[in-house]
Design a protein around this motif. Structure first.
Motif, mmCIF file in Angstrom:
data_model
loop_
_atom_site.group_PDB
_atom_site.id
_atom_site.type_symbol
_atom_site.label_atom_id
_atom_site.label_comp_id
_atom_site.label_asym_id
_atom_site.label_seq_id
_atom_site.Cartn_x
_atom_site.Cartn_y
_atom_site.Cartn_z
ATOM 1 N N SER A 28 87.616 19.060 65.516
ATOM 2 C CA SER A 28 87.044 19.613 64.694
ATOM 3 C C SER A 28 85.760 18.425 65.000
ATOM 4 O O SER A 28 84.890 19.718 64.686
ATOM 5 C CB SER A 28 87.167 18.947 62.866
ATOM 6 N N VAL A 29 86.097 17.888 65.550
ATOM 7 C CA VAL A 29 84.646 17.165 66.268
ATOM 8 C C VAL A 29 84.272 17.868 67.404
ATOM 9 O O VAL A 29 82.473 17.868 67.023
ATOM 10 C CB VAL A 29 84.869 15.190 67.305
ATOM 11 N N VAL A 30 84.861 18.184 68.373
ATOM 12 C CA VAL A 30 84.370 19.004 69.171
ATOM 13 C C VAL A 30 83.938 20.138 68.298
ATOM 14 O O VAL A 30 83.008 20.643 68.625
ATOM 15 C CB VAL A 30 85.350 19.814 70.140
ATOM 16 N N LYS A 31 83.747 21.277 67.763
ATOM 17 C CA LYS A 31 83.531 22.445 66.992
ATOM 18 C C LYS A 31 82.517 21.964 65.963
ATOM 19 O O LYS A 31 81.347 22.502 66.224
ATOM 20 C CB LYS A 31 84.304 22.542 65.359
ATOM 21 N N ARG A 32 82.391 20.945 65.158
ATOM 22 C CA ARG A 32 80.608 20.211 64.970
ATOM 23 C C ARG A 32 79.339 20.175 65.801
ATOM 24 O O ARG A 32 78.941 20.451 65.514
ATOM 25 C CB ARG A 32 81.451 18.897 64.258
ATOM 26 N N ASP A 33 80.209 19.236 66.805
ATOM 27 C CA ASP A 33 79.175 19.348 67.897
ATOM 28 C C ASP A 33 78.638 20.360 68.973
ATOM 29 O O ASP A 33 77.428 20.792 69.161
ATOM 30 C CB ASP A 33 80.022 18.485 69.437
ATOM 31 N N TYR A 34 79.981 21.816 68.870
ATOM 32 C CA TYR A 34 79.509 22.977 69.626
ATOM 33 C C TYR A 34 78.382 24.356 68.593
ATOM 34 O O TYR A 34 77.444 24.139 68.804
ATOM 35 C CB TYR A 34 80.600 23.871 69.322
ATOM 36 N N GLU A 35 79.047 23.708 67.227
ATOM 37 C CA GLU A 35 77.911 24.272 66.687
ATOM 38 C C GLU A 35 76.718 24.270 66.231
ATOM 39 O O GLU A 35 75.608 25.073 65.682
ATOM 40 C CB GLU A 35 78.174 25.061 64.988
ATOM 41 N N TYR A 36 76.523 22.562 66.553
ATOM 42 C CA TYR A 36 75.167 22.191 66.382
ATOM 43 C C TYR A 36 74.452 22.131 67.894
ATOM 44 O O TYR A 36 72.912 22.897 67.871
ATOM 45 C CB TYR A 36 75.397 20.755 66.280
ATOM 46 N N LYS A 37 75.150 21.912 68.593
ATOM 47 C CA LYS A 37 74.366 22.451 69.545
ATOM 48 C C LYS A 37 73.934 24.154 69.841
ATOM 49 O O LYS A 37 72.764 24.590 70.455
ATOM 50 C CB LYS A 37 75.382 22.502 70.831
ATOM 51 N N VAL A 90 76.533 35.635 67.684
ATOM 52 C CA VAL A 90 76.788 35.113 69.212
ATOM 53 C C VAL A 90 77.290 34.488 69.467
ATOM 54 O O VAL A 90 78.591 34.747 70.806
ATOM 55 C CB VAL A 90 74.907 35.223 68.809
ATOM 56 N N ALA A 91 77.807 33.705 68.988
ATOM 57 C CA ALA A 91 78.423 32.268 69.839
ATOM 58 C C ALA A 91 79.541 31.690 68.605
ATOM 59 O O ALA A 91 79.529 30.747 68.761
ATOM 60 C CB ALA A 91 77.764 31.711 70.422
ATOM 61 N N SER A 120 69.909 28.251 70.118
ATOM 62 C CA SER A 120 69.938 29.694 69.302
ATOM 63 C C SER A 120 67.652 29.417 68.731
ATOM 64 O O SER A 120 67.540 30.826 69.169
ATOM 65 C CB SER A 120 70.163 30.324 68.684
ATOM 66 N N GLN A 121 67.886 28.270 68.248
ATOM 67 C CA GLN A 121 66.789 28.428 67.663
ATOM 68 C C GLN A 121 65.398 28.435 67.993
ATOM 69 O O GLN A 121 64.198 29.081 68.204
ATOM 70 C CB GLN A 121 66.693 27.466 66.676
ATOM 71 N N GLU A 122 65.508 27.182 69.532
ATOM 72 C CA GLU A 122 64.695 27.369 70.915
ATOM 73 C C GLU A 122 64.414 28.521 70.947
ATOM 74 O O GLU A 122 63.447 29.390 71.576
ATOM 75 C CB GLU A 122 65.157 26.166 71.406
ATOM 76 N N THR A 123 65.265 29.182 71.168
ATOM 77 C CA THR A 123 65.098 30.821 72.032
ATOM 78 C C THR A 123 64.447 31.932 70.705
ATOM 79 O O THR A 123 64.154 32.228 71.752
ATOM 80 C CB THR A 123 66.747 31.623 72.349
ATOM 81 N N GLY A 158 68.157 32.385 62.013
ATOM 82 C CA GLY A 158 68.688 32.273 63.204
ATOM 83 C C GLY A 158 69.539 31.950 63.069
ATOM 84 O O GLY A 158 71.664 31.757 64.420
ATOM 85 N N GLN A 159 70.655 30.865 62.621
ATOM 86 C CA GLN A 159 72.216 30.420 62.300
ATOM 87 C C GLN A 159 73.027 31.101 62.425
ATOM 88 O O GLN A 159 74.149 31.197 62.123
ATOM 89 C CB GLN A 159 71.968 29.111 61.142
ATOM 90 N N ASP A 160 72.626 31.971 60.990
ATOM 91 C CA ASP A 160 73.382 33.528 60.881
ATOM 92 C C ASP A 160 73.636 33.870 62.615
ATOM 93 O O ASP A 160 75.187 34.375 62.168
ATOM 94 C CB ASP A 160 72.612 34.292 59.829
#
Length: 287
Positions: free
Chosen positions: A241-250, A110-111, A255-258, A103-105
């Motif tokens: 860099s912080v935004v990128k970390r937060d974005y990927e986590y979000k 996708v995003a 994605s996993q929930e969907t 799912g992470q891949d």
């Protein structure tokens, strides 16, 4: 010889060999299975070795790795044939993890964390990246240990000493282990020392005079704010860099929930256990 025949370990080996022999007879197949070890497999083995030992494997060591890989593959395939993976909690957990990694891949495809997506995410969550409030202030506290009604006491002191200087007010409060004067102190520090309830109330208080009572876990405070620095939003490039970390986590979470919700729709869950209440059973079945 008689002593050897009585050894439990010998019995174990004989029984084990017999079981494997019976299994092979029952499941005998005329098709010889093929195990292919390709370049990618060998490179993967060599890389894992390099990561562990900080050097590439020798030819002999690589030969040993390949032999171990083949043995593992044979045992793995035979274990599957014997359904040894059935109801194995470790196997279940590992396969579920692999689905999550998949799912992470997919999320990355996708995003992706492109410049455009990161800027859009930053603009939508600007408040999250704003600098915290900063204060220079004085505070005194009235606790329930020393007063039957700390709020009433604080109001009375404020009424009588509202025009007094910050330093003169110091003697009106209770003995308190935290600082009376705080200079250029940000909201993070105040949250940690006084609690979020106290810090949040400071945002709307007037500066340049004693005000209160302000509540905290310690009691009721009177506060004199000398200066207050409002939060500012940093430039995107400074927090990228912080935004990128937060974005990927979000994105991974969403994605996993969907994916999980979609996959769950393929199953009808029925809780047959009778040692839990009906409401909980129905909720679990619906989720």
């Amino acid at each position: 010889m008689k002593k050897l025949l009585k050894e439990p370990l010998l019995h174990f080996f004989v029984l084990g060999a017999l079981l494997f022999a019976i299994y092979n007879l029952v499941n005998k197949s005329t098709d010889e299975e093929e195990i292919i070890v390709d370049n990618a497999d060998i490179e993967h083995m060599a890389e894992l070795w390099r990561m562990q030992w900080q050097r590439p494997p020798t030819a002999e060591e690589l030969e040993g790795l390949i032999d171990k890989y083949i043995s593992q593959e044979v045992l793995y395939r035979e274990a599957l044939k014997m359904n040894l993976d059935h109801n194995d909690e470790i196997v279940k957990r590992r396969l579920a993890q692999k689905m999550e990694f998949l799912g992470q891949d997919l999320t990355g495809l996708v995003a992706p964390a492109s410049e455009e997506n990161l800027k859009a995410f930053f603009n939508k969550h600007k408040d999250k990246y704003a600098t915290p409030y900063k204060y220079s202030l004085y505070q005194v506290v009235f606790t329930s240990d020393n007063h039957a009604n700390p709020t009433k006491k604080a109001k009375a002191v404020l009424k009588d000493f509202s025009s007094t200087s910050p330093l003169e007010m110091k003697t009106q409060g209770d003995h308190f282990p935290l600082d009376f004067a705080l200079t250029d102190t940000d909201a993070f520090y105040l949250n940690r020392e006084f609690g979020e309830q106290f810090t949040k109330q400071l945002e709307t208080l007037t500066t340049g005079q004693w005000v209160g009572p302000v509540s905290s876990g310690f009691g009721k405070h009177l506060v004199y704010i000398e200066s207050k620095t409002e939060p500012t939003t940093p430039d995107f490039k400074d927090v990228k860099s912080v935004v990128k970390r937060d974005y990927e986590y979000k994105m991974e979470q969403e994605s996993q929930e969907t994916i999980l919700k979609t996959l769950k729709n393929n199953y009808k869950v029925r809780i047959s256990a009778d040692n839990m209440n009906t409401i909980t059973s129905n909720e679990l079945a619906q989720n």
